[in-house]
Scaffold this motif. Structure first.
Motif, PDB file in Angstrom:
ATOM      1  N   ARG A   4       0.828  -1.203   0.000  1.00 25.50           N
ATOM      2  CA  ARG A   4       0.000   0.000   0.000  1.00 25.50           C
ATOM      3  C   ARG A   4       0.862   1.252   0.000  1.00 25.50           C
ATOM      4  NH1 ARG A   4      -4.344  -1.692  -1.841  1.00 25.50           N
ATOM      5  NH2 ARG A   4      -5.549   0.037  -0.962  1.00 25.50           N
ATOM      6  N   SER A   5       1.818   1.289  -0.897  1.00 23.40           N
ATOM      7  CA  SER A   5       2.754   2.408  -0.942  1.00 23.40           C
ATOM      8  C   SER A   5       3.332   2.536  -2.341  1.00 23.40           C
ATOM      9  CB  SER A   5       3.892   2.195   0.062  1.00 23.40           C
ATOM     10  OG  SER A   5       4.948   3.093  -0.192  1.00 23.40           O
ATOM     11  N   VAL A   6       3.406   3.785  -2.824  1.00 23.21           N
ATOM     12  CA  VAL A   6       4.037   4.051  -4.116  1.00 23.21           C
ATOM     13  C   VAL A   6       5.550   4.044  -3.977  1.00 23.21           C
ATOM     14  CG1 VAL A   6       4.336   5.757  -5.954  1.00 23.21           C
ATOM     15  CG2 VAL A   6       2.073   5.381  -4.962  1.00 23.21           C
ATOM     16  N   LEU A   7       6.058   4.719  -2.948  1.00 20.66           N
ATOM     17  CA  LEU A   7       7.497   4.883  -2.802  1.00 20.66           C
ATOM     18  C   LEU A   7       8.197   3.582  -2.455  1.00 20.66           C
ATOM     19  CD1 LEU A   7       7.698   8.346  -0.996  1.00 20.66           C
ATOM     20  CD2 LEU A   7       8.085   7.820  -3.396  1.00 20.66           C
ATOM     21  N   VAL A   8       7.590   2.770  -1.606  1.00 21.29           N
ATOM     22  CA  VAL A   8       8.203   1.493  -1.252  1.00 21.29           C
ATOM     23  C   VAL A   8       8.331   0.614  -2.495  1.00 21.29           C
ATOM     24  CG1 VAL A   8       7.771  -0.691  -0.067  1.00 21.29           C
ATOM     25  CG2 VAL A   8       7.622   1.446   1.195  1.00 21.29           C
TER      26      VAL A   8
ATOM     27  N   GLY B 105      -5.224   8.597  -2.620  1.00 24.33           N
ATOM     28  CA  GLY B 105      -6.559   8.080  -2.346  1.00 24.33           C
ATOM     29  C   GLY B 105      -7.168   7.334  -3.515  1.00 24.33           C
ATOM     30  N   TRP B 106      -6.959   7.856  -4.738  1.00 23.17           N
ATOM     31  CA  TRP B 106      -7.571   7.194  -5.890  1.00 23.17           C
ATOM     32  C   TRP B 106      -6.963   5.824  -6.143  1.00 23.17           C
ATOM     33  CZ3 TRP B 106      -4.697   5.899 -10.205  1.00 23.17           C
ATOM     34  CH2 TRP B 106      -3.432   6.500 -10.319  1.00 23.17           C
ATOM     35  N   LEU B 107      -5.652   5.667  -5.784  1.00 21.13           N
ATOM     36  CA  LEU B 107      -5.032   4.362  -5.943  1.00 21.13           C
ATOM     37  C   LEU B 107      -5.548   3.369  -4.904  1.00 21.13           C
ATOM     38  CD1 LEU B 107      -1.243   4.827  -6.848  1.00 21.13           C
ATOM     39  CD2 LEU B 107      -2.993   3.578  -8.117  1.00 21.13           C
ATOM     40  N   LYS B 108      -5.871   3.878  -3.714  1.00 25.13           N
ATOM     41  CA  LYS B 108      -6.418   2.996  -2.682  1.00 25.13           C
ATOM     42  C   LYS B 108      -7.696   2.334  -3.159  1.00 25.13           C
ATOM     43  CE  LYS B 108      -4.662   5.618   1.282  1.00 25.13           C
ATOM     44  NZ  LYS B 108      -5.047   6.402   2.477  1.00 25.13           N
ATOM     45  N   LYS B 109      -8.481   3.084  -3.934  1.00 26.22           N
ATOM     46  CA  LYS B 109      -9.747   2.537  -4.413  1.00 26.22           C
ATOM     47  C   LYS B 109      -9.538   1.550  -5.565  1.00 26.22           C
ATOM     48  CE  LYS B 109     -12.159   6.847  -3.243  1.00 26.22           C
ATOM     49  NZ  LYS B 109     -12.930   8.008  -3.788  1.00 26.22           N
ATOM     50  N   VAL B 110      -8.473   1.775  -6.343  1.00 32.73           N
ATOM     51  CA  VAL B 110      -8.256   0.954  -7.538  1.00 32.73           C
ATOM     52  C   VAL B 110      -7.503  -0.335  -7.211  1.00 32.73           C
ATOM     53  CG1 VAL B 110      -7.132   0.868  -9.800  1.00 32.73           C
ATOM     54  CG2 VAL B 110      -8.307   2.942  -9.066  1.00 32.73           C
TER      55      VAL B 110
END
Length: 727
Positions: free
Chosen positions: A538-542, A695-700
């Protein structure tokens, strides 16, 4: 689901063990009965070399479409000595009579008059084979070797040149790797019983996968080295996966859990990491299908089967074995057992992490500088294929190579075949004759034979011998120059279609073919891995950081490969007799395998860090605790991988040396510089931003949980994670 599977396997341990024994026996029985035979089919769809092969076969030159070989001989009194000539001509006649679909151009024939050196001491017979599968080549080679061994010519040396005559004397690399793994596991666990479980689990998985590879041979062409690659990968990942689960099981016992509860926790934590890591490796190696070559497809399937079967064994068979061991897993302990239990080591690793985190910039910059320095040789990467000059001097093909080089020049080991379609008949043949005549004395050409037309005059061939060896860049330049600068103007005004074929032209085509598809393959693997990591952590940077770190590890390992195998630095230490180009297939193969395996360590480490972060909400503490909890396991797992892969450096084949060495270096760099320095330093610098997700990625994105915490997160942490890790 994994908890339920582990519970069933634990409680029904006898049945689970029996099922695995039946699976192993069954797949081997089916493979022996119905399995296909290994075969190597090397073709490049749409390449000029492949088109040349098809024209040769259609034009009646089928005996030129397969592998070429040489019978090379040297005589003290000259090869025209009556005793030598009589014996050799008898050998040539016997080979043509007893070996199917073989033609020989004798140095004593008018066509082979240039096959004797000016001083008359060295000569060779050109042996041409029609296209056939690898088993038929092997049979033909064995027949010719047996005939050669029966020859006794006083004062003469007789050698065989060509890939089919390579003399293999392979050490039991897999056995050496297993022995090394046993020693490492004994040090890591301090218990004979705990050490034995990963070995047993891995061997069950590897055995089943090798048997399945035999069945796959019925569907696609499986080269004979495929099982060795599957064994190498399967042993490494199988032991690693079991090591992770057993470590978590023992921790549960030390925390006071009952054996069944400890197994269930290990399955629900470490088991999730194993499942995700295995899927990542499979995705990575299956990306080789993008190359659309049978050899790569076969290796991809074999590697995927090895990972899947060892993963299944770790998730099902291992819980059953732990059910037998229970609290006795620490029995038969060794004197260093207290150290092996890891309390002191875990504290050491936590202190190390805190040291890195206190001042992250200096160690980060030092590590990145070292990785970039190691990567520098990669800028000089030159792809190709090793030739007989890289083999041991005890090999007959190496001795034949040396005799040809001394007697005729290095280019005689890399002849090119000009293949001409002649729809215009005599006019086109005249144009082809003019072309071949102009090549004699041209830059880079030692000799070009006059055209040899077929009976109908529709096709003709000419042999062009370069002045340079197969591994010399000038030979590659000659192929490209012939195709782009020499042949087109020479055949202008005629309808002749002249193509450059032969083994060396095939190398050029393969390199170009790979270069076009490599970005697609690498891009697809990186994209899928990035999406999976984002969904899990649940992370872009990681996810982005994990991809960059793995690419740095691979870049550094490729740089070391170039320095050793291409530049020749310290080549004697790994048994490389001659520096040369890097095997054209090796970077793709190493990338696919190592990228997937290095993601294992990334998942193991980050899942524990995220577990601590979800539990406490303290990023700095989560990094140090996660590193402390996994460093010992990652170190042991990496050491096992390095030993298993490194054992292939003992191979007599340069290609296997390179593959084993490259993967061992990549794992070493990844498990030390990257995991122990770069990861904690960057995660400390990023702080809570490590866990940012729009937030939008959390939903997708689907929410995939890899490693659930041993304890529930605190209420304060629940609120923090709900806000994406920010206040």
């Amino acid at each position: 689901m994994l908890r339920s599977i582990a519970r069933i396997c634990y409680r029904q341990r006898w049945a689970t063990l029996g099922i695995w024994v039946l699976i192993l026996i069954g797949v081997f029985a089916i493979s022996i009965t119905f399995g296909g035979e290994s075969r190597t089919e090397f073709s490049l769809p749409g390449s000029e070399t492949q088109e040349a092969v098809e024209i040769l076969e259609a034009g009646g030159f089928g005996d030129r479409a397969g592998i070429q070989a040489q019978i090379v001989f040297e005589a003290e009194n000259g090869v025209r000595d009556p005793a030598v000539q009589t014996a050799m001509e008898a050998l040539f006649q016997r080979i043509e009579a007893e070996v199917a679909d073989v033609s020989i151009i004798s140095p004593y024939s008018p066509e082979g008059q240039r096959q004797i050196t000016d001083d008359g001491r060295i000569a060779y017979a050109e042996v041409n084979f029609a296209e056939r599968n690898i088993e038929e080549y092997t049979t033909a080679a064995e027949q010719i070797v047996a005939m050669r061994d029966e020859m006794v010519i006083p004062g003469a040396q007789l050698e065989l040149g060509g890939e089919m005559f390579i003399e293999f004397s392979e050490p039991s690399s897999e056995l050496i790797g297993v022995i090394a793994a046993i020693i490492i596991l004994l040090v890591a666990f301090g218990s004979l019983l705990a050490m034995s479980l990963p070995i047993i689990t891995a061997l069950f998985g590897v055995g089943a996968s090798i048997a399945l590879v035999g069945l796959v041979a019925n569907v696609i062409a499986v080269p004979d080295f495929t099982t060795a690659v599957a064994a190498m990968i399967g042993i490494g990942v199988g032991i690693d996966y079991s090591l992770l689960i057993i470590t978590r099981f023992r921790k549960g016992l030390h925390d006071g859990l009952e054996p069944e509860a400890a197994v269930l926790r290990a399955a629900d934590t470490a088991g999730r990491s194993v499942l995700f890591a295995g899927i990542t490796v499979v995705i990575s190696v299956m990306g080789l299908f993008a190359l659309n070559l049978d050899t790569f497809r076969a290796v991809a399937v074999a590697a995927a089967l090895a990972v899947l079967m060892t993963m299944m064994a770790a998730l099902t068979l291992l819980p059953a074995l732990l059910g037998f061991a229970r609290e006795r897993i620490d029995k038969l302990g060794l004197p260093h057992r207290r150290l092996a239990e890891g309390r002191e080591q875990d504290g050491m690793w936590q202190r190390w992490s805190r040291f890195i985190q206190r001042r992250p910039w200096p160690p980060l910059l030092a590590a990145l500088t070292l990785l970039l320095v190691l990567t520098i040789p990669l800028l000089d990467l030159r792809l190709g294929f090793s030739d007989a000059g890289s083999r041991a001097e005890t090999d007959t093909t190496r001795r034949a190579y040396d005799l040809l080089s001394v007697g005729f020049g290095p280019g005689f080991n890399s002849p090119l075949i000009l293949v001409a379609e002649l729809p215009g008949g005599a006019a086109d043949l005249a144009a082809f004759d003019t072309l071949t005549g102009s090549l004699n004395g041209a830059p880079g050409v030692a000799y070009a034979s006059p055209p040899q037309p077929n009976d109908g005059g529709s096709t003709a061939i000419s042999i062009v011998v370069p002045t340079t060896s197969p591994q010399d860049p000038a030979t590659t330049d000659l192929v490209k120059r012939l195709r782009s600068e020499v042949i087109p103007p020479a055949t202008a005004g005629s309808t002749a279609n002249v193509l450059v074929g032969g083994a060396q032209a095939g190398v050029v085509d393969f390199v170009d073919y790979s270069a076009v598809r490599m970005p697609i393959f690498i891009g697809a693997v990186l994209l899928l891995s990035f999406l999976l990591l984002m969904a899990v952590f649940r992370s872009v940077l990681v996810a982005f950081k994990a991809i960059i770190m793995n690419m740095l590890s691979l870049g550094a390992s490729f740089g070391v490969i170039v320095a050793v195998f291409q530049w020749g630095w310290a080549k004697d230490l790994v048994g490389v007799s001659q520096a040369g180009p890097i095997e054209a297939w090796a970077p793709l193969m190493i990338f696919a395998i190592v990228f997937g395996l290095s993601m294992d360590y990334e998942v193991f480490l980050l899942s524990r860090i995220k577990e601590e972060y979800d539990r406490t909400g303290d990023n700095a503490n989560a990094v140090s605790s996660g590193l402390a909890a996994t460093a010992r396991v990652i170190t042991a797992a990496a050491a096992i991988m390095i030993c298993v892969f490194g054992s292939f450096v003992l191979s007599s084949e340069t290609a296997l040396k390179l593959l084993g060495f490259g993967m061992a270096v990549a794992i070493f760099v990844d498990a030390t510089i990257v995991r122990m320095i770069v990861v904690p330093a960057t995660m400390e610098l990023l702080g809570d931003r490590n866990w940012w997700l729009p937030g939008w990625l959390k939903k997708v994105l689907p929410n995939i949980t890899v490693d659930v915490p041993d304890e529930e997160p605190t209420p304060g942490m629940a609120a923090a994670t709900a806000n994406g890790g920010f206040d």
